[in-house]
Design an enzyme around this catalytic site. Sequence first.
Site: not given
Ligand code: NAD
Length: 384
Positions: A85, A219, A64, A87, A258, A194, A190
Amino acid sequence: MSVDKVLITGGLGFIGGEVAKRLVEIGQRVVLFDNLSPQIHGAVPNLSSLSLLRSTDVEVFRGDVCRPCDWEVALSDVKCVIHLAAETGTAQSMYEISRYTETNVGGTAFLLNYLANHKHNVAKIILASSRSVYGEGAYLCACCGLVYPSMRSEEMFRSKRWQPACPTCNGPIVATATPEEARTSPASIYAATKLAQEDLVRIATKALGIPAVIFRFQNVYGEGQSLKNPYTGILSIFSNQLRSGVTINLYEDGQESRDFIHVSDVARAVFLGVTGDGADGSTLNVGSGRATTVERIALLLRERFGSETQPLVSGQYRLGDIRHGYADTAAIYEQLGFAPEISLEQGLDRFVAWVKQQAPEPDRLNAVTEELISRGLYGGTCRN
Ligand SMILES: NC(=O)c1ccc[n+]([C@@H]2O[C@H](COP(=O)([O-])OP(=O)(O)OC[C@H]3O[C@@H](n4cnc5c(N)ncnc54)[C@H](O)[C@@H]3O)[C@@H](O)[C@H]2O)c1
Ligand SMILES: [Zn+2]
């Protein structure tokens, strides 16, 4: 002892898995540091289908980012950290404030704190930030030029005035590409987390002399995105609805837009940031540079799933949603030579083909909507 691993936090997530694949392809050893969050992976995570994990270059460390002792283990023999990683549910962040702050801001702080106080070999940090730090995107006013309107007020939502107006002359404005130097104006917890991550990484890595690249993803969609998480991922939500015969609810008038970018393009951008130094010290948009309305996305998906059900333009809304936003992609092209290669149509073909191979997930949007209604964050329903 050789120091040659790349640590990917959130490495078992959607984007992390794709980034790991690219690195493994060039023989790079990677460590996936992930707590297998139940909201993303379900109560009983099933990793058996992940072909990536069969590679001998891949290690999984279940830990974690909020636990300093886990960082100590995770960072051993690591030369580069890709910090993904987090939320990620925008609406959920508005009432799970401490959880979002602890994971996103706290987790990043523990990483930087470790690097500042212990011997380590980290020579590069990549941070996944988000377009949400901008709030509403950039617009053009015929009289005032480039403007950044504030978030829409509740009164505007209630009276169905969906389009923001010029903040200076109150005249009509049209969306334009948002450059990195745009004003930041987070409109959700959120987004605030960030932006805080960005500031922590920028300030600490400068003081520590570690090159860092901050990517603001638009996105991101594609094969492997969570179909279980009802709090984020419009394509997952629409796909679950189309597969279970539930009518897609288009908020506002469906014309909000978007910038959608396929995950394999995003992974390539991250790969270029890890393997080259052209973007060190920079904050870069990662997007397609094109705006697509939510209605169009719904129709393109509907076609691909062969659904007969027409999406419903409901006039409902979520407070805090932006109207439009798409990336100015000039800087990432200049610094990393990066341009997306997968068109929206191709990306959706790939995504839908993948979804069809997955076990159907129930549509969980109703439960989320109830949560938002009970907290006054959702409008346009007869109960509001
Ligand atoms: N998917 C999108 O459209 C998008 C857009 C902008 C930014 N992001 C950023 O990209 C990154 C990855 O996003 P994603 O879409 O792959 O999300 P996702 O939810 O698929 O993956 C996030 C991973 O982090 C893990 N995680 C969550 N809390 C944790 C903790 N406390 N310790 C260890 N692991 C933890 C989860 O288990 C998951 O596997 C994030 O930082 C998100 O803010 C994503
Ligand atoms: Zn104006």
